[in-house]
Design an enzyme around this catalytic site. Sequence first.
Site, PDB file in Angstrom:
ATOM      1  N   LEU A  76       0.823  -1.222   0.000  1.00  0.00           N
ATOM      2  CA  LEU A  76       0.000   0.000   0.000  1.00  0.00           C
ATOM      3  C   LEU A  76       0.849   1.262   0.000  1.00  0.00           C
ATOM      4  O   LEU A  76       0.408   2.313  -0.445  1.00  0.00           O
ATOM      5  CB  LEU A  76      -0.907   0.029   1.236  1.00  0.00           C
ATOM      6  CG  LEU A  76      -2.014  -1.012   1.332  1.00  0.00           C
ATOM      7  CD1 LEU A  76      -2.743  -0.895   2.656  1.00  0.00           C
ATOM      8  CD2 LEU A  76      -2.986  -0.857   0.166  1.00  0.00           C
ATOM      9  N   ASP A  98       2.287  15.228  11.377  1.00  0.00           N
ATOM     10  CA  ASP A  98       2.348  14.879   9.956  1.00  0.00           C
ATOM     11  C   ASP A  98       0.934  14.822   9.385  1.00  0.00           C
ATOM     12  O   ASP A  98       0.583  13.898   8.655  1.00  0.00           O
ATOM     13  CB  ASP A  98       3.078  13.535   9.792  1.00  0.00           C
ATOM     14  CG  ASP A  98       3.599  13.323   8.368  1.00  0.00           C
ATOM     15  OD1 ASP A  98       3.621  14.308   7.579  1.00  0.00           O
ATOM     16  OD2 ASP A  98       3.964  12.189   8.037  1.00  0.00           O
ATOM     17  N   GLU A 121       5.197   2.899   0.724  1.00  0.00           N
ATOM     18  CA  GLU A 121       6.577   2.696   1.159  1.00  0.00           C
ATOM     19  C   GLU A 121       7.196   4.056   1.444  1.00  0.00           C
ATOM     20  O   GLU A 121       7.226   4.917   0.587  1.00  0.00           O
ATOM     21  CB  GLU A 121       7.363   1.966   0.062  1.00  0.00           C
ATOM     22  CG  GLU A 121       8.809   1.740   0.439  1.00  0.00           C
ATOM     23  CD  GLU A 121       9.433   0.590  -0.349  1.00  0.00           C
ATOM     24  OE1 GLU A 121       8.846   0.176  -1.365  1.00  0.00           O
ATOM     25  OE2 GLU A 121      10.517   0.139   0.064  1.00  0.00           O
ATOM     26  N   GLY A 122       7.655   4.238   2.677  1.00  0.00           N
ATOM     27  CA  GLY A 122       8.311   5.483   3.034  1.00  0.00           C
ATOM     28  C   GLY A 122       9.747   5.205   3.454  1.00  0.00           C
ATOM     29  O   GLY A 122      10.215   4.063   3.370  1.00  0.00           O
TER      30      GLY A 122
END
Length: 374
Positions: free
Chosen positions: A48, A189, A50-51
Site C-alpha cells: 500500500l 504529519d 513505502e516510506g
Amino acid sequence: ALALGAVSYLWATPGVAPGFWDMFVLAFVERLFRPTYRKDDFVLGKKLGEGAFGVVYRASLAKKPSSKKAGDLVLKKATEYGAVEIWMNERVRRACANSCADFVYGFLETSSKKGGEEYWLIWRFEGEATLSDLMLSKDFPYNVEAMILGEDENLPKGLERENRIIQTIMRQLLFALDGLHSTGIVHRDIKPQNIIFSEGSRTFKIIDLGAAADLRVGINYIPKEFLLDPRYTAPEQYIMSTQTPSAPSVPVATALSPVLWQLNLPDRFDIYSSGLIFLQMAFPALRTDSSLIQFNRQLKRCDYDLVAWRKTVEPRANNELRRGFELLDLDEGIGWELLTSMVRYKARKRTSAKAALAHPYFDREGLLALSFMQ
Ligand code: ADP
Ligand code: MG
C-alpha cells in the site's frame, strides 16, 4: 503522597486530559487478555505504501476460520521508529480510539534475515481511499458525499452543497484531532495522505503516528524535524521552543508537560497543517504538490498573512480561484474567518481544535441536513 497529589493536580490542567493512571493499569490488564501475534500469523497482500521508515501492506490472518475476508488488516514493517509508533497507537486506542485507525497489535520481529530488527504494526483495514485520493478526483467533494451518505443525491450541485461537504470533512478531521490533542499527542504529519476514510464508520480517521509526539510522558520529546513533510509543516518547524531543556527524564517530563504544553501550544502545529487541507479543499488549483509548494512560497513572501496573500492573488484570479474565495465567503465569510484563524504565523494566534469545532462555521448542519432536504 504529596508528589502523587502534585502530579495529579498538574494533570487536571486544561489542555491535558485526565486519566493518567489508566495508562498503567489498563495497559497491564489489556496485555493479559488481548491475543498476541507473531510473524507467521500473517499473510501479506498488496503493497500500500513505502516510506523512508517502513513499508505498508494489506494483510490477513493466516489460519483463522472466523477471519472475515482476505486483506482485512494492514501491516507496517517499520524501522527503529516503529517502537514509538506502537507506543502511540496503544495509547490512542485506550484514550481516543475513534480518532485513528483501529490498531490491533504491534511487536518486535527479530528473526529477519538482514540481521536487523523490525517492528511489525497491525491495524484493521479501514478502507480503500485516503483524503488525498478523494481530493485528487474530479468529483471531489461529491465523491465524499456519496461515501458518507451512501446514496446518490439529486440536489443541484453548487457552491452551497460543496461547502457543506467540506464543512463535514473539516468537522470530522478537527474532531479526530481534538481527541489526539486532549490526550497530549501532537501528530506532526497531518496531510491528506494520512487521513483515511473508514468505510465502517463512514468517517475520516487519522493514520500514521510515526512522527507523533506524546508530550505528557516525554515520548519522542526531541523533535525529529527530518521526519516532517515540508508541504504541510507550520513555519515554526519545532513544536516546542528550542529553549526548553531537551530530553528530560520521563518523570521530569511527566511533571512538566502540562506547563510546557501551555507555554508552547504544540498542538497548533497540526492546526496549521489542517488549515492548509481546508485551503486545498476550497481551491482545486492548490491540490497538486507543485501548486501547494508554490502557494507556500507566496504565503512566506506575504509573511504568512493569508489576508495579504488574498490581496495579491484575487485581482488577477481566474474563475476557478475566484470560485474558491466565493465558497469561503458564503454566510458572511464565516469559512474564510475560520481558515484565517488556523493558518497564522504565530502558533499562539492559531485556534485550537476544540475552539475550531465551536466556530460558527460549523453551526449550520452539514451533510445530514442535506439528505433531509430532499
Ligand atoms: P507511511 O509511513 O508509509 O506514510 P502510513 O501509515 O501513512 O505509512 O500508511 C501508508 C498508506 O497505507 C496510507 O497512505 C494508506 O493508503 C494505507 N493505510 C495505512 N493504514 C491503513 C488502514 N488502517 N486502513 C487502510 N489503509 C491504510
Ligand atoms: Mg503516511
